[in-house]
Scaffold this motif. Structure first.
Motif, short mmCIF file in Angstrom:
data_model
loop_
_atom_site.label_atom_id
_atom_site.label_comp_id
_atom_site.label_asym_id
_atom_site.label_seq_id
_atom_site.Cartn_x
_atom_site.Cartn_y
_atom_site.Cartn_z
N LEU A 130 0.83 -1.21 0.00
CA LEU A 130 0.00 0.00 0.00
C LEU A 130 0.87 1.26 0.00
N LYS A 131 1.94 1.25 0.79
CA LYS A 131 2.83 2.42 0.84
C LYS A 131 3.56 2.64 -0.48
N LEU A 132 3.91 1.56 -1.16
CA LEU A 132 4.55 1.68 -2.48
C LEU A 132 3.57 2.28 -3.49
N ILE A 133 2.33 1.80 -3.48
CA ILE A 133 1.32 2.34 -4.41
C ILE A 133 1.06 3.81 -4.12
N ASN A 134 1.05 4.17 -2.83
CA ASN A 134 0.78 5.55 -2.43
C ASN A 134 1.97 6.47 -2.64
N GLY A 135 3.13 5.91 -2.98
CA GLY A 135 4.31 6.72 -3.24
C GLY A 135 5.11 7.08 -2.01
N GLU A 136 4.80 6.45 -0.87
CA GLU A 136 5.55 6.73 0.36
C GLU A 136 6.87 5.97 0.40
N LEU A 137 6.94 4.87 -0.34
CA LEU A 137 8.18 4.10 -0.46
C LEU A 137 8.55 4.00 -1.93
N THR A 138 9.84 3.85 -2.19
CA THR A 138 10.34 3.71 -3.56
C THR A 138 10.74 2.25 -3.80
N PRO A 139 10.28 1.64 -4.89
CA PRO A 139 10.64 0.24 -5.16
C PRO A 139 12.15 0.07 -5.28
N SER A 140 12.64 -1.09 -4.82
CA SER A 140 14.05 -1.43 -5.05
C SER A 140 14.28 -1.66 -6.54
N SER A 141 13.27 -2.25 -7.19
CA SER A 141 13.30 -2.42 -8.65
C SER A 141 11.87 -2.63 -9.13
N GLY A 142 11.66 -2.49 -10.43
CA GLY A 142 10.32 -2.66 -10.99
C GLY A 142 9.56 -1.35 -11.07
N ASN A 143 8.32 -1.44 -11.54
CA ASN A 143 7.52 -0.23 -11.79
C ASN A 143 6.10 -0.36 -11.26
N ILE A 144 5.57 0.78 -10.81
CA ILE A 144 4.15 0.91 -10.48
C ILE A 144 3.61 2.01 -11.38
N ILE A 145 2.78 1.63 -12.35
CA ILE A 145 2.26 2.60 -13.32
C ILE A 145 0.79 2.84 -13.00
N LYS A 146 0.47 4.09 -12.66
CA LYS A 146 -0.92 4.46 -12.34
C LYS A 146 -1.65 4.84 -13.62
N GLY A 147 -2.94 4.46 -13.68
CA GLY A 147 -3.77 4.80 -14.83
C GLY A 147 -4.17 6.27 -14.81
N SER A 148 -5.06 6.64 -15.72
CA SER A 148 -5.47 8.04 -15.83
C SER A 148 -6.54 8.38 -14.79
N ASN A 149 -6.53 9.65 -14.36
CA ASN A 149 -7.54 10.19 -13.43
C ASN A 149 -7.61 9.42 -12.11
N ILE A 150 -6.46 9.08 -11.55
CA ILE A 150 -6.45 8.34 -10.28
C ILE A 150 -6.32 9.32 -9.12
N ASN A 151 -7.25 9.23 -8.17
CA ASN A 151 -7.17 10.03 -6.94
C ASN A 151 -7.20 9.05 -5.77
N ILE A 152 -6.07 8.94 -5.07
CA ILE A 152 -5.92 7.93 -4.01
C ILE A 152 -6.37 8.47 -2.66
N GLY A 153 -7.14 7.66 -1.95
CA GLY A 153 -7.45 7.91 -0.55
C GLY A 153 -6.79 6.81 0.28
N TYR A 154 -5.91 7.19 1.21
CA TYR A 154 -5.11 6.20 1.94
C TYR A 154 -5.46 6.24 3.42
N TYR A 155 -5.93 5.10 3.93
CA TYR A 155 -6.20 4.94 5.36
C TYR A 155 -5.05 4.15 5.96
N ARG A 156 -4.29 4.81 6.84
CA ARG A 156 -3.10 4.18 7.41
C ARG A 156 -3.37 3.69 8.82
N GLN A 157 -2.57 2.73 9.26
CA GLN A 157 -2.71 2.21 10.63
C GLN A 157 -2.14 3.18 11.66
#
Length: 479
Positions: A352-379
């Motif tokens: 979840l943190k990788l998708i939200n951009g709080e962590l950076t992948p060691s390798s690989g890619n996370i490509i977000k689609g168009s018009n994405i607005n993320i709501g993140y509920y954290r512990q």
């Protein structure tokens, strides 16, 4: 038996308990329930000696050993996890030290017999069993407590309590940081536990499986019901309907009696009217059961995302030398509701943190689609803006609301009048969770990332949250 007599507790003008009396017999297995903010955590803090109270008396607890798991544990940071585990066997280890330093062979033999009789030879196997089921790895055992996460601290304190086997166990939301295997292990431990335990939990199945009494906090008092949660719910609803019926009958009786008095107080039936006045004065009024309003969150309208929400390819992530994720590939499409499951430490929160951009992948890619607005509920929302009031935090989080609009929105989450002037640090875990969910609804997300969203919520609010997520038109990824 523990006897609580005439207990009164307040936070400023907010009264939690008023002249409450009840008992806790030895060996009773108790589920402590009530709406968020009703005083569940407060009662555990009082029983554990961590919270003062203005009036009342608690008898029978002074000489009992207590193991307490709060929602936010504080542990000795300088110790390693394994060193802290061994504190559960402090008396046994002191006995072993005495035995090893004893020069007299006969005394040493007697001490050794005592050590074995008390289970000294089973220390390692007991630690190993508890650590296995609570997912405390050999690597984690070697770490300093200062370097581990809040969830890991909760599991370690829980392990310490179970190994210590105190007279009384107090658990505040113990399943929050456990995987399914850990929950089953805890259920089985508690079912066979010979001592007393009191558990606060939002997990009705967990309560059904391990408690034999429900203590329900309502109207600043405690009502006791024999049986598990399902039995309580049935009995409480029958009782509620009976009280509603009796209240209606009494209201009609009072109305008819007052009408008779009004007509006849100055006429031939004056004595009868006066007699009925006395009857009304002596009448014990039936109180309607407390009405608990469920949260009334509503999703603000949002724009639709593209069909492909996420494209994740060859994703890997490590914390230092510890590999968490390796070469993960998957796609997420609009409208999907995805549960991420796995053992503690498997990487659920990390994804979840990788998708939200709080962590950076060691390798690989996370490509977000168009018009994405993320709501993140954290512990980890507990220490947010501790000294600000709820209203101040909401106005800061949502700059486009007026004070009047902010009050109306906060009311949807059950925050009224005095509630919105509470400091964040004075809110219960459940109240904080409700605020974080409310905040999500006004952010207009079309992709929800929810990290254990039911933690801390009362059972009624969990039901509402499930319905709310079912009608959400966007995409959800949750742990």
């Amino acid at each position: 038996m523990i006897m609580i007599s005439k207990l009164t507790k307040s936070y400023g003008v907010n009264e939690i308990f008023n002249n409450v009396s009840f008992s806790i017999p030895d060996g009773r297995h108790i589920g402590l329930i009530g709406v968020n903010g009703s005083g569940k955590t407060t009662l555990l803090n009082i029983l554990s000696g961590n919270e003062y109270f203005e009036k009342g008396e608690i008898a029978g607890i002074k000489n009992k050993t207590i193991g307490y798991l709060p929602q936010i544990p504080i542990l000795p940071e300088e110790l390693t996890v394994y060193q802290y585990m061994l504190l559960s066997f402090e008396k046994l280890l002191n006995l072993k030290e005495e035995m090893e330093s004893e020069k007299d062979p006969i005394k040493q033999h007697l001490l050794n017999e005592q050590f074995e009789h008390l289970g000294g030879n089973l220390i390692e196997s007991r630690v190993g069993k508890v650590c296995y089921f609570l997912n405390i790895s050999e690597e984690l055992k070697k770490q300093k407590i200062s370097s581990i996460s809040g969830g890991e601290k909760s599991r370690i304190l829980l392990a310490h309590i179970l190994l210590s086997e105190p007279d009384i166990i107090l658990l505040d939301e113990p399943t929050n940081h456990l995987d399914i295997e850990g929950i089953i292990f805890l259920e089985n431990f508690l079912k066979s536990y010979k001592g007393t335990f009191i558990v606060v939990s939002h997990d009705r199945q967990f309560l059904n499986n391990c408690v034999n009494y429900i203590y329900y906090i309502e109207n600043k008092a405690i009502k006791i019901y024999k049986g598990n949660y399902d039995k309580f719910e049935t009995e409480y609803e029958h009782e509620r309907q009976r009280l509603i019926k009796m209240h209606k009958q009494q209201t009609e009786y009072i109305k008819e009696t007052e009408e008779f008095i009004r007509k006849h107080i100055a006429g031939q039936n004056t004595k009868q009217a006066q007699s009925r006045i006395k009857r009304l004065e002596k009448l014990r009024h039936i109180k309607l059961p407390e009405k608990h309003s469920a949260p009334a969150f509503k999703w603000n309208e949002t724009f639709r995302s593209g069909n492909e929400v996420l494209h994740i390819e060859i994703l890997s992530f490590s914390y230092g030398s510890r590999k968490i994720l390796s070469n993960i590939n998957f796609n997420v499409y609009a409208g999907q509701k995805i549960a991420v499951i796995g053992k503690n430490g498997a990487g659920k929160t990390t994804i979840l943190k990788l998708i939200n951009g709080e962590l950076t992948p060691s390798s690989g890619n996370i490509i977000k689609g168009s018009n994405i607005n993320i709501g993140y509920y954290r512990q980890d929302f507990h220490f947010l803006e501790n000294e600000k009031t709820l209203l101040e935090i909401f106005l800061n989080d949502t700059e486009y609301f007026t004070i009047g609009e902010a009050r109306s929105k906060l009311a949807l989450a059950g925050f009224f009048a005095d509630d919105i002037e509470k400091k964040w640090s004075d809110l219960s875990g459940g109240e904080k969770a409700k605020y974080m969910i409310l905040k999500l609804t006004v952010e207009k997300p079309n992709l929800l990332l929810l990290d254990e969203p039911s933690n801390h919520l009362d059972i009624q609010s969990v039901k509402y949250l499930i319905n709310m997520l079912n009608i959400f038109s966007g995409t959800i990824i949750f742990t």
